[in-house]
Write a protein that holds these residues in place. Structure first.
Motif: not given
Length: 351
Positions: A58-73, A106-115
């Motif tokens: 599993v690999t995940t990616a999301y944009e930096a923003g107001c919700c910080g790094y809690y999800a990343h950790r 969400a689709q763009l992030i997954a596509r760019e990450f996959k590529d």
């Protein structure tokens, strides 16, 4: 002939994170995937992945923003690979530039990450991230402090009250504050307005001093080595040194001055076509807060360091703004060198 799976299947998850909900898009090596909405809880996404993609890497990616790094950790604690990406790094094709929804993001992030076209930003350690919140709080107080001073002077100007010449400057001495406290208006309601603003001024002034002292004290205690190395550089005082520690983190992670200058935003913008090449000033992509601190520190550096002063005078006659940016770039280079070599700077020694 028998065939065997030599590599695990990969799952790419792009997430558009918001306060109340997440838009999630899951894609694999073989299919483009599905998009769904879920509550903003990492553990629910873990349950979904364990149920439907238990054998996937599993690999995940999301944009930096107001919700910080809690999800990343949280994702990394599950054993997943996780990236937090700069929104401007996500490539949009054609009409994607003119249509924006959470599902498309969400689709763009997954596509760019996959590529393989996404690189994550630097995620600070928890202690440094929380220290950074205090530094940014101080920056907010500085803005409030400047604003209330301007508002008080604006009220004096509006009522035609001239500030005495000894006090007509940016430094608000105790004498000037006493003069404001003793001021008498024709009607007491105007005095009440000024007194209210003076109470707010004193509150911000006291809080700013308190936060500044806390910031310097914490950095001296927990980052003593780097703090005093930075403090040895002319132009970099306690607050700027603390800002570098808070915002830029450990400078040893930067491989070169070019890398650091690009991060801070003191790198030149260039446009070349054939034989024509134009410089477009400094890049728009920057850590604006630290860039402004380095430029302010450069003015102090050229007053206290003969080498910096000579470098500045060598460019006298050019655009002053361009020259001070050159000095700031040199100061940034000096900062990186001091941290990398772990040697305090000595004034007068030629670099």
């Amino acid at each position: 002939m028998n065939t065997q799976i030599t590599a695990p299947s990969k799952l790419y998850i792009g997430i558009d994170i918001h306060k109340r909900s997440w838009k999630v898009h899951c894609a694999t090596d073989l299919f483009s995937g599905k998009t769904f909405t879920m509550p903003p809880k990492p553990e629910l996404l873990e349950s979904y992945v364990n149920k439907h993609f238990s054998e996937y890497e599993v690999t995940t990616a999301y944009e930096a923003g107001c919700c910080g790094y809690y999800a990343h950790r949280s994702f990394e604690s599950y054993g997943w690979r996780s990236l937090v990406v700069n929104p401007s790094d996500i490539h949009r094709k054609g009409k994607e530039r003119f249509t924006k929804t959470d599902k498309i993001d969400a689709q763009l992030i997954a596509r760019e990450f996959k590529d393989g076209r996404l690189d994550g930003i630097h995620v600070p350690e928890v202690d440094r991230e929380q220290l950074r919140s205090l530094f940014r709080r101080r920056n907010d107080l500085v803005k409030d402090f400047r604003r209330i001073k301007s508002v008080i002077k604006m009220q004096l100007l509006y009522f035609g009250i001239k500030v005495p010449e000894p006090y007509d400057n940016d430094h608000w001495s105790h004498g000037f504050r006493g003069w404001l406290d003793d001021m008498v208006f024709q009607y007491p309601i105007a005095k009440a307005s000024l007194d209210s603003r003076m109470r707010y001024f004193r509150f911000v002034d006291e809080d700013l001093r308190l936060v500044s002292n806390q910031l310097r004290a914490y950095c001296r205690k927990h980052y003593k080595k780097d703090y005093y190395l930075l403090h040895s550089i002319p132009g970099i005082g306690g607050i700027v040194a603390s800002g570098i520690i808070c915002e830029l983190g450990d400078l040893r992670r930067f491989t070169s001055i070019k890398h650091l200058a690009g991060y801070v935003g003191l790198a030149p913008g260039v446009h070349q076509s054939g034989d024509n090449q134009k410089h477009r000033g400094i890049t728009m992509r920057a850590h604006c807060l630290m860039r402004s601190y380095f430029i302010e520190a450069s003015w102090q550096a050229i007053r206290t360091d003969p080498i910096m002063q000579a470098y500045y005078r060598k460019h006298v006659g050019k655009n002053v703004k361009s020259v001070i940016v050159k000095v700031a770039r040199k100061l940034l280079s000096r900062t990186l060198a001091v941290i990398k070599t772990e040697t305090p700077y000595v004034i007068g020694v030629v670099e």
